[in-house]
Design an enzyme around this catalytic site. Structure first.
Site, PDB file in Angstrom:
ATOM      1  N   ARG A 106       0.831  -1.196   0.000  1.00 29.89           N
ATOM      2  CA  ARG A 106       0.000   0.000   0.000  1.00 29.89           C
ATOM      3  C   ARG A 106       0.866   1.247   0.000  1.00 29.89           C
ATOM      4  NH1 ARG A 106      -4.268   1.147   4.800  1.00 29.89           N
ATOM      5  NH2 ARG A 106      -2.331   1.288   5.982  1.00 29.89           N
ATOM      6  N   THR A 110      -1.062   7.614  -0.990  1.00 29.13           N
ATOM      7  CA  THR A 110      -2.332   7.524  -1.717  1.00 29.13           C
ATOM      8  C   THR A 110      -3.260   6.451  -1.150  1.00 29.13           C
ATOM      9  OG1 THR A 110      -1.494   5.885  -3.286  1.00 29.13           O
ATOM     10  CG2 THR A 110      -1.127   8.223  -3.815  1.00 29.13           C
ATOM     11  N   ASP A 202      -1.015  -3.630  12.618  1.00 28.97           N
ATOM     12  CA  ASP A 202      -0.595  -4.120  11.312  1.00 28.97           C
ATOM     13  C   ASP A 202      -0.419  -5.636  11.393  1.00 28.97           C
ATOM     14  OD1 ASP A 202       1.526  -5.001   9.272  1.00 28.97           O
ATOM     15  OD2 ASP A 202       1.085  -2.963   8.616  1.00 28.97           O
ATOM     16  N   ASP A 205       3.140  -7.006  10.444  1.00 30.04           N
ATOM     17  CA  ASP A 205       4.147  -6.725  11.484  1.00 30.04           C
ATOM     18  C   ASP A 205       3.960  -7.622  12.689  1.00 30.04           C
ATOM     19  OD1 ASP A 205       5.391  -4.798   9.973  1.00 30.04           O
ATOM     20  OD2 ASP A 205       4.369  -3.113  10.920  1.00 30.04           O
TER      21      ASP A 205
END
Length: 211
Positions: A106, A110, A202, A205
């Site tokens: 990602r 944006t 996340d 992670d």
């Protein structure tokens, strides 16, 4: 809970394990174990309507006609890297499935997906495709992955995730209304960085102990 294009699996074991996996003090090794267990439980929901036929077998006592899966086996497609956490559990339950990978990251400015890897079974058009990613956040990565699968000929696709945000569900519903989203929880919203709230952080992670 089942709505148009969305199934939330409220099984007590899934919800209990989901609570454990959300906790910030849960270690990476425990996170991986829990995600694998949840993915196996979700696999029951994914496969509940697979077509069955009859197969002639012999038990130790007598011959019989016994239920057997019809048609091509499934294709499991992981959105790298976090999708591999779900893939392990589903593949353990369905070891004969073919496996593919889509590499997406990602763009943090944006929030749009950028593809860097794509490899799926050649006969994917003849298979039920289970697309795997722990988080359906903005929905852009999942929608892009589905589009790529359709470009390769896939016609029957289901998207499976651990958590979903309403924004991501809406994107999937608008861009791919033919794709059912199956998740363990529909959370509240996204924050300004595109993370699901309350979420679990996340997923990649936490799976691999990276930051």
């Amino acid at each position: 809970m089942v709505e148009k294009n969305l199934t939330v699996v409220n099984h007590p074991l899934i919800q209990h394990k989901l609570t454990l996996i959300r906790k910030k003090e849960t270690s990476s090794s425990e996170f991986r174990r829990l995600l694998r267990e949840i993915s196996m439980l979700l696999a029951y929901e994914i496969t509940r309507d697979l077509p069955l036929g009859k197969k002639s077998i012999e038990t130790p006592l007598m011959p019989m006609e016994s239920p057997s899966l019809l048609g091509k086996k499934l294709a499991l497609v992981s959105i790298l890297r976090a999708g591999n956490g779900l893939l392990e559990g589903v593949l353990e339950l369905i070891p004969s499935a073919r496996v593919g990978y889509i590499g997406l990251y990602r763009n943090e400015e944006t929030l749009k997906p950028v593809e860097y890897y794509f490899k799926v079974p050649l006969d994917i058009e003849a298979r039920l495709v289970i697309l795997l990613d722990p988080m359906l956040a903005t929905g852009h990565s999942a929608a892009a992955a589905v589009s790529r699968l359709k470009e390769e000929g896939a016609k029957n696709i289901r998207f499976v995730c651990l958590l979903a945000a309403p924004e991501g569900v809406e994107i999937m519903r608008d861009t791919h209304p033919d794709v059912q989203v199956i998740t363990a929880a529909l959370d509240t919203r996204l924050n300004e960085l595109g993370y699901i709230l309350p979420g679990l952080g996340d997923a990649g992670d936490r799976l691999y102990g990276t930051t």
